[in-house]
Enzyme design. Sequence first.
Site, PDB file in Angstrom:
ATOM      1  CD  GLU A  74      -2.713   1.417   2.346  1.00 56.60           C
ATOM      2  OE1 GLU A  74      -2.894   0.578   3.341  1.00 56.60           O
ATOM      3  OE2 GLU A  74      -3.638   2.233   2.179  1.00 56.60           O
ATOM      4  CG  ASP A 122      -3.617  -2.502   4.021  1.00 56.51           C
ATOM      5  OD1 ASP A 122      -2.683  -1.750   4.615  1.00 56.51           O
ATOM      6  OD2 ASP A 122      -4.615  -2.039   4.035  1.00 56.51           O
ATOM      7  CB  ILE A 161      -1.568  -0.406   9.472  1.00 59.84           C
ATOM      8  CG1 ILE A 161      -0.092  -0.559  10.235  1.00 59.84           C
ATOM      9  CG2 ILE A 161      -2.485  -0.261  10.367  1.00 59.84           C
ATOM     10  CD1 ILE A 161       0.248   0.631  11.003  1.00 59.84           C
ATOM     11  CG  ASP A 162      -7.258  -3.165   5.931  1.00 58.94           C
ATOM     12  OD1 ASP A 162      -7.142  -2.144   5.236  1.00 58.94           O
ATOM     13  OD2 ASP A 162      -7.994  -3.945   6.388  1.00 58.94           O
ATOM     14  CB  THR A 192      -4.195   3.635   8.397  1.00 60.96           C
ATOM     15  OG1 THR A 192      -3.538   2.600   7.631  1.00 60.96           O
ATOM     16  CG2 THR A 192      -3.144   4.596   9.126  1.00 60.96           C
ATOM     17  CG  ASP A 214      -7.541  -2.204   1.142  1.00 51.36           C
ATOM     18  OD1 ASP A 214      -7.208  -1.961   2.206  1.00 51.36           O
ATOM     19  OD2 ASP A 214      -7.781  -1.280   0.172  1.00 51.36           O
TER      20      ASP A 214
HETATM   21  C1  IPD Z   1      -9.015   1.101   4.711  1.00 52.21           C
HETATM   22  C2  IPD Z   1      -9.764   0.272   5.178  1.00 52.21           C
HETATM   23  C3  IPD Z   1     -11.324   0.624   5.584  1.00 52.21           C
HETATM   24  C4  IPD Z   1     -11.867   1.045   4.142  1.00 52.21           C
HETATM   25  C5  IPD Z   1     -10.847   1.896   3.368  1.00 52.21           C
HETATM   26  C6  IPD Z   1      -9.486   1.090   3.231  1.00 52.21           C
HETATM   27  P1  IPD Z   1      -6.254   1.361   4.890  1.00 52.21           P
HETATM   28  O1  IPD Z   1      -7.696   0.672   4.631  1.00 52.21           O
HETATM   29  O2  IPD Z   1      -9.792  -1.218   5.022  1.00 52.21           O
HETATM   30  O3  IPD Z   1     -12.116  -0.104   6.102  1.00 52.21           O
HETATM   31  O4  IPD Z   1     -13.074   1.403   4.304  1.00 52.21           O
HETATM   32  O5  IPD Z   1     -11.366   1.733   2.083  1.00 52.21           O
HETATM   33  O6  IPD Z   1      -8.642   2.107   2.529  1.00 52.21           O
HETATM   34  O7  IPD Z   1      -6.157   2.525   4.194  1.00 52.21           O
HETATM   35  O8  IPD Z   1      -6.448   1.653   6.599  1.00 52.21           O
HETATM   36  O9  IPD Z   1      -5.279   0.574   4.788  1.00 52.21           O
END
Ligand code: IPD
Length: 277
Positions: free
Chosen positions: A72, A93, A95-96, A98, A222
């Site tokens: 990411e 990813d 940190i999914d 964040t 994701d």
């Molecule tokens: C996010 C999370 C969130 C989703 C966002 C993503 P990130 O990932 O998965 O639930 O709604 O679309 O971008 O940016 O924290 O890796």
Amino acid sequence: MASSQELVEWERVGIELAMEAGKMMVSASGRNTNIDTKASFADLVTETDKAVEAFLFGEIGKKFPSHKTIGEESASDGSAKCVWTDAPTWIIDPIDGTMNFVHTFPFTCVSIGVTVNKKVVLGIVYSPFLDKLYTARIGCGAFCNGRPIKVRPCATFKEALLIAELGGSREEEWKKAVFKNLQSVAWISHSVRSLGSAALNTCYIAEGFADAYYEFGLHCWDMAGCSIILTEAGGVVMDTKGGPIDIMSRRFIASGTGSIAKQLSDTLPVHLELERD
Ligand code: IPD
């Protein structure tokens, strides 16, 4: 295709790395230093996202020099575009969730998917704050902390617990689309949850805690790791328009059953077309 021994070895290494990444997240939690924004003021990246990704890429490069990586943070800052080939590719990813991480809301994880010939063959999702490690290798079932997991077969849409997210954009057209879609499903299902991590949302469906999840605007990092965890738990992933999933397409439906997934796809009135990864 990778041999089963190779997959076992990649999984062993991936789990070790995910646990280390989890320790980095825990030790940085609550410090919230150096938060940057990406697509909008609500699309965040911290120094820990970058440090975890650099750590994972470094270790994967040392252990599997012929493998490729997509992550990411390097994709988002433009330093490494998503080049997806048939070679074994670790899609990460760091940190999914964040936003959750920044707020110390514990629903956040490191997410790793490995593809071969553009097919996801291995998934590892580790949430250090919830102490949950989800894993799946192709054809071998899905597990949470080593225990097999299965989806819940929800009979009707009316009885489904759904998950939807607001996503990271704050543009007018986006906001309208998100609410139109939400409104279309909110009153004809049991209810809708929004927890803030695409990978964990999907793993919760794999574990039978919820029945379906949709989101537009997700990226391959994701979707990769969690999608195989769900399918190995008996669930389905599909394009929001109902076709087969394409993890570069930015559109995602995850569900415990094909019929709930199809009904969700048929019900959503707005199908956003977004630039591919
Ligand atoms: C996010 C999370 C969130 C989703 C966002 C993503 P990130 O990932 O998965 O639930 O709604 O679309 O971008 O940016 O924290 O890796």
